[in-house]
Structure formats: C-alpha cells, structure tokens
Design a protein around this motif. Structure first.
Motif, short mmCIF file in Angstrom:
data_model
loop_
_atom_site.label_atom_id
_atom_site.label_comp_id
_atom_site.label_asym_id
_atom_site.label_seq_id
_atom_site.Cartn_x
_atom_site.Cartn_y
_atom_site.Cartn_z
N HIS A 155 0.83 -1.20 0.00
CA HIS A 155 0.00 0.00 0.00
C HIS A 155 0.87 1.25 0.00
O HIS A 155 0.64 2.18 -0.78
CB HIS A 155 -0.93 -0.01 1.21
N HIS A 156 1.89 1.27 0.84
CA HIS A 156 2.78 2.43 0.89
C HIS A 156 3.50 2.63 -0.44
O HIS A 156 3.70 3.77 -0.87
CB HIS A 156 3.80 2.25 2.01
N HIS A 157 3.87 1.53 -1.09
CA HIS A 157 4.51 1.64 -2.41
C HIS A 157 3.56 2.31 -3.41
O HIS A 157 3.99 3.16 -4.21
CB HIS A 157 4.90 0.26 -2.92
N CYS A 158 2.30 1.94 -3.39
CA CYS A 158 1.34 2.53 -4.32
C CYS A 158 1.21 4.03 -4.08
O CYS A 158 1.16 4.83 -5.04
CB CYS A 158 -0.02 1.85 -4.19
N VAL A 159 1.17 4.43 -2.81
CA VAL A 159 1.10 5.86 -2.49
C VAL A 159 2.35 6.57 -2.97
O VAL A 159 2.28 7.62 -3.63
CB VAL A 159 0.90 6.07 -0.98
N ARG A 160 3.51 6.01 -2.65
CA ARG A 160 4.76 6.66 -3.05
C ARG A 160 4.89 6.75 -4.57
O ARG A 160 5.41 7.73 -5.11
CB ARG A 160 5.97 5.90 -2.46
N SER A 161 4.40 5.73 -5.27
CA SER A 161 4.47 5.75 -6.74
C SER A 161 3.70 6.93 -7.30
O SER A 161 4.17 7.62 -8.21
CB SER A 161 3.92 4.43 -7.31
N TYR A 162 2.50 7.17 -6.76
CA TYR A 162 1.73 8.34 -7.20
C TYR A 162 2.47 9.63 -6.88
O TYR A 162 2.58 10.53 -7.72
CB TYR A 162 0.35 8.36 -6.54
N VAL A 163 2.98 9.74 -5.66
CA VAL A 163 3.62 10.99 -5.23
C VAL A 163 4.87 11.26 -6.05
O VAL A 163 5.11 12.40 -6.49
CB VAL A 163 3.92 10.95 -3.72
N PHE A 164 5.69 10.24 -6.27
CA PHE A 164 6.87 10.41 -7.12
C PHE A 164 6.46 10.91 -8.51
O PHE A 164 7.03 11.86 -9.05
CB PHE A 164 7.63 9.10 -7.27
N LEU A 251 3.33 7.15 -14.16
CA LEU A 251 3.31 5.93 -13.36
C LEU A 251 4.61 5.15 -13.56
O LEU A 251 5.13 4.56 -12.61
CB LEU A 251 2.10 5.06 -13.71
N GLN A 252 5.15 5.17 -14.78
CA GLN A 252 6.45 4.54 -14.99
C GLN A 252 7.53 5.22 -14.16
O GLN A 252 8.37 4.55 -13.54
CB GLN A 252 6.82 4.59 -16.48
N VAL A 253 7.55 6.54 -14.16
CA VAL A 253 8.53 7.28 -13.37
C VAL A 253 8.39 6.95 -11.88
O VAL A 253 9.38 6.67 -11.19
CB VAL A 253 8.37 8.80 -13.59
N GLY A 254 7.15 6.97 -11.40
CA GLY A 254 6.92 6.74 -9.97
C GLY A 254 7.29 5.35 -9.52
O GLY A 254 7.95 5.17 -8.49
N THR A 255 6.88 4.34 -10.29
CA THR A 255 7.19 2.97 -9.90
C THR A 255 8.67 2.67 -10.04
O THR A 255 9.26 1.97 -9.21
CB THR A 255 6.36 1.97 -10.72
N SER A 256 9.31 3.19 -11.09
CA SER A 256 10.75 2.95 -11.28
C SER A 256 11.57 3.55 -10.14
O SER A 256 12.49 2.92 -9.61
CB SER A 256 11.21 3.52 -12.61
N ALA A 257 11.22 4.77 -9.76
CA ALA A 257 11.95 5.42 -8.66
C ALA A 257 11.78 4.65 -7.37
O ALA A 257 12.72 4.49 -6.59
CB ALA A 257 11.46 6.87 -8.49
N ASP A 258 10.57 4.15 -7.12
CA ASP A 258 10.30 3.51 -5.83
C ASP A 258 10.76 2.07 -5.78
O ASP A 258 11.12 1.57 -4.71
CB ASP A 258 8.81 3.59 -5.51
N VAL A 259 10.77 1.37 -6.91
CA VAL A 259 11.12 -0.05 -6.90
C VAL A 259 12.62 -0.27 -7.05
O VAL A 259 13.24 -0.99 -6.26
CB VAL A 259 10.35 -0.81 -8.00
N SER A 260 13.22 0.33 -8.06
CA SER A 260 14.63 0.06 -8.34
C SER A 260 15.54 1.26 -8.13
O SER A 260 16.76 1.15 -8.24
CB SER A 260 14.79 -0.43 -9.79
N GLY A 261 14.95 2.43 -7.85
CA GLY A 261 15.75 3.64 -7.68
C GLY A 261 16.09 4.33 -8.98
O GLY A 261 16.81 5.33 -8.98
N THR A 262 15.56 3.83 -10.11
CA THR A 262 15.83 4.45 -11.40
C THR A 262 15.23 5.85 -11.45
O THR A 262 14.04 6.04 -11.20
CB THR A 262 15.25 3.60 -12.53
#
Length: 327
Positions: A155-164, A251-262
C-alpha cells in the motif's frame, strides 16, 4: 416506540463555516450530536469542554490539536479529544460525524482507534510531501480498495508511486489527469495479491481488468475505463514519452523510482525523506522482489519474468531509500 424529528442548527461559533448540527436528547452525563461539515468548511478552533469522541461516518477531512500537524480522517476514524485540548476540523469533502461528549472515562479497546492510531492509520491524506492527492469518489474508492487488499508495504509503495510521479510532473510544469493517475497508482499492483492474482495473464493485465471493474462501478465511461487499464498495463512496458501519454509516463517514473531507484536523482533529498517518513518502506524491496519472482516462475512469458532475468532484483534490494534504517 417514539420517532423524533431533530432540527438542524447552523453553527457559526469559533468562526466555523459550513457546519450544521442535530442535537440528540442528553442521557445522564453524555450528549451525542450529529455534525455535518460542507466540503471546504471548518469547525473552528476551540477547546474541548469534556472528553469528546469524534467519529467520522462519511467523507474526508483533517483534524488538528494545538499546533501539531494536521492529520487526515475518513470513514471509521475516531478521534478522542481530552478536556481542554484546543482543536479544529476541516472538511475536504462533505463530512458527516457523530460527536459524543462525556465526563466519563473512555475505554480505548480494540474497537476504538485513539489519536495515535489516527496518526498512522489508513485514512487518505490531503497531501503527502507537498503533493496533493485528489478528492472525490474515485480517489476514495481506489484508496479504500488498495488499503484493504494490499499489505502495508505494498500500500505504501502505491502511495509513493503516485507521489513520485505527480512530483516529477509538477517540477516540469506538466499538466496531467490527477484522478486518473491516482486511481491507476492505487490499483497497479493489486493483482499481485491473492484475491486478484491471475494464473492465466500477467499481473499488470489483471490489474487493468480490476481497474475497469472498479471504475465501471463509479460510472466512468468506457473510454476512461480503458485509459485506467492502459496506464496500469504500460507501467510494465517500455518507456512511454510524456508527450505521447503523460499519465502512463508518470506511473512509470513513480514505480521505477520507488522499486529500483531508477531516476531517483531527479528528486531532492528533502522531498525523498519527507515521502519515506510519511509512508515508510517497511521492507518493501524484499517482499516485492519475492512477488515478482513468483510471477516469473508461474508465467515465464510475462514482463515480470523478463525483468527478473536482467539483474533487476539486485538493484531493487540495494535501493538507496532502504539504506536508511528508519525506512
């Protein structure tokens, strides 16, 4: 049996705006009120005369005690004001609240959340790390479904992905559909959870179908439902230019930053620290790597399988935000 018609009284004391109350007959030392605060309104700053339970029935808002930060509240949230505590309430959407005032002690057992529980609970906030979250039925529904089906780390990952993603857009002056991005971000990984996991299609495709079902219930037209699904599916595909599809890119930017640090270097340290403080990682990297490796084993032709074959897991497990022991 007797039926009582309780009149509604407009409340303007304490510089309140948009507040109306129905006062129920008093029982002993306890009184109960039904309060309604219109979206954008406020129940003004004032001290609690007696111990007060403030139970949100419908809508979203914020509460504050003294000079502490505002805290989000939503359906099911109960706030306990102690006698003398100076507090204020703001309505983000139309807010309906049951207010109980009593001189008695209040037993805060597992059925009632005290103020500390509100601070770390699942009520949807108005903003995170300076990024506003959208208001409305669609955002509330997506938040609720994510909070109920995902564990805290996911859940926190989903929130952070949006915010990023939203912060990346704001820094570049990009216009985007905040509601569409938020719904997609909240739902994009729910097909990794057992209730929505598919054994026949990739998790991002199953997540797209979930988005179609949820947004159909919200009355979204077919084209907008398709867009929600498309944004979710594309987050596991090759990079999309923001000139072509801004929400999918975000969403690609947000998930990439939060999952792999890209792409993490695009965000300043203060923003990153505030985001992780608000929504800690809770061992997210390790649990998420395990989820994608499971998808790869069961669905060898899916995007998750291709990703795990690249050494992605090592990058995810070495995420810079996980080097801080508090995250």
């Amino acid at each position: 049996m007797r039926l009582l018609d309780l009149p509604e009284h407009e409340i303007a004391s304490f510089d309140s705006v948009g507040v109306a109350m129905r006062f129920m007959p008093r029982t002993g030392g306890t009184s109960v009120h039904l309060a309604r605060i219109a979206a954008g309104g406020t129940l003004g700053r004032h001290p609690a005369v007696r111990r007060q339970l403030f139970a949100v029935v419908h809508g979203r808002g914020e509460v504050q005690v003294g000079e502490e930060p505002r805290l989000p509240v939503g359906p099911g949230t109960v706030v306990l004001w102690e006698p003398g505590e100076v507090h204020q309430t703001w309505a983000v959407t139309d807010l309906t609240v049951v207010v109980v005032e009593t001189a008695e002690e209040v037993d805060l057992d597992a059925r009632v959340a005290g103020r500390d529980a509100v601070r770390t609970g699942s009520a949807m906030p108005v903003e995170v790390a300076g990024v506003h979250l959208p208001a409305g039925r669609a955002a509330d529904a997506a938040w609720t479904v994510c909070a109920e089906y995902a564990d805290a780390a996911l859940h926190h990952h989903c929130v952070r992905s949006y915010v990023f993603g939203a912060a990346w857009a704001q820094a570049r002056g990009l216009a985007f559909d905040r509601e569409l991005l938020f719904v997609a971000a909240m739902l994009h990984d729910l097909a990794l959870t057992p209730p929505f996991d598919s054994h026949t299609v990739a998790f991002e495709e199953a997540g797209g179908h979930l988005a179609r079902v949820l947004t159909a219930g919200l009355g979204w037209p077919a084209e907008r439902r398709d867009r929600a699904a498309e944004v979710i599916v594309l987050h596991m595909r090759g990079d999309v230019s923001h000139d072509v599809d801004v929400e999918s890119r975000l969403l690609q930017v947000g998930t990439s930053a939060d999952v792999s640090g890209t792409g993490l270097e695009a965000f300043d340290t203060t923003f990153r620290d505030n985001l992780v403080a608000a929504y800690p990682r809770l061992g997210f990297a390790r649990s998420f790597v395990g989820l994608l490796q499971d998808q790869a084993r069961r669905k060898p032709g899916c995007a998750a399988a291709a990703l795990t074959a690249t050494g992605w897991a090592d990058r995810a497990l070495a995420h810079p935000l996980d080097q801080d022991a508090s995250g």
